[in-house]
Design a protein around this motif. Structure first.
Motif: not given
Length: 178
Positions: A84-110
């Motif tokens: 369970x820990x591995x699945x949740x850790x993988x999901x956490x990493x995917x969310x972190x990647x998505x958040x970083x992608x959104x932050x990059x988009x925000x910076x570009x748009x700003x």
């Protein structure tokens, strides 16, 4: 044992769905995906769910709220080699990647906003902005996340930006409260 006694403390699919604020279709979808099975199916086709199925559905709903995929939920619910820990850790990493992608988009748009003569001269409106965001590859969900982050990071600037697009105060309020 007759069916009436067997189903006394059980719920039908409709009542189960209602008890967890889900649609009947959602419960049946989870069943089709192999995540949930009724304890008993009556001769009339009614599906009956007991306490263990109710608890299992509560787990499924919680995992979905965390954004986990059906396949990951299936792994979490069934004993397997992946923890369970591995699945949740993988999901956490995917969310972190998505958040970083959104932050990059925000910076570009700003940066675009800072340089944009269009906004300063009122040539930009909501429709044109949505068209630009769509052309940049953002889905409606991405745009909602973008607004949520903009609101979280710079609420006053977010208000000014929305006003500059000629959006009504009522719609601005709705957008800011996403």
């Amino acid at each position: 044992m007759n069916n009436e006694r067997m189903t006394k403390n059980m719920l039908t699919v409709s009542r189960l769905a209602k008890s967890l604020n889900l649609s009947r279709t959602t419960v049946l979808y989870y069943e089709k995906q192999g995540l949930l099975k009724p304890r008993f199916i009556a001769e009339n086709g009614y599906r009956w769910y007991g306490e263990s199925e109710i608890e299992r559905l509560k787990s499924i709903v919680s995992y979905r709220a965390y954004g986990l995929s059906i396949s990951d939920i299936r792994l979490l619910l069934e004993p397997c080699s992946i923890s369970q820990g591995q699945i949740l850790e993988n999901h956490f990493r995917a969310l972190e990647k998505e958040i970083n992608n959104l932050r990059g988009q925000q910076k570009a748009i700003i940066e675009l906003l800072k340089k944009s003569i269009l906004l300063k001269e009122k040539f930009m409106n909501k429709a044109k902005w949505v068209e630009i965001m769509t052309a940049a590859g953002l889905s409606k969900e991405d745009m909602m996340k973008w607004h949520q982050k903009f609101e979280e990071m710079e609420p006053e600037e977010h208000q000014k930006f929305l006003e500059s697009l000629g959006i009504s105060l009522e719609e601005i309020s709705r957008i800011r409260n996403l």
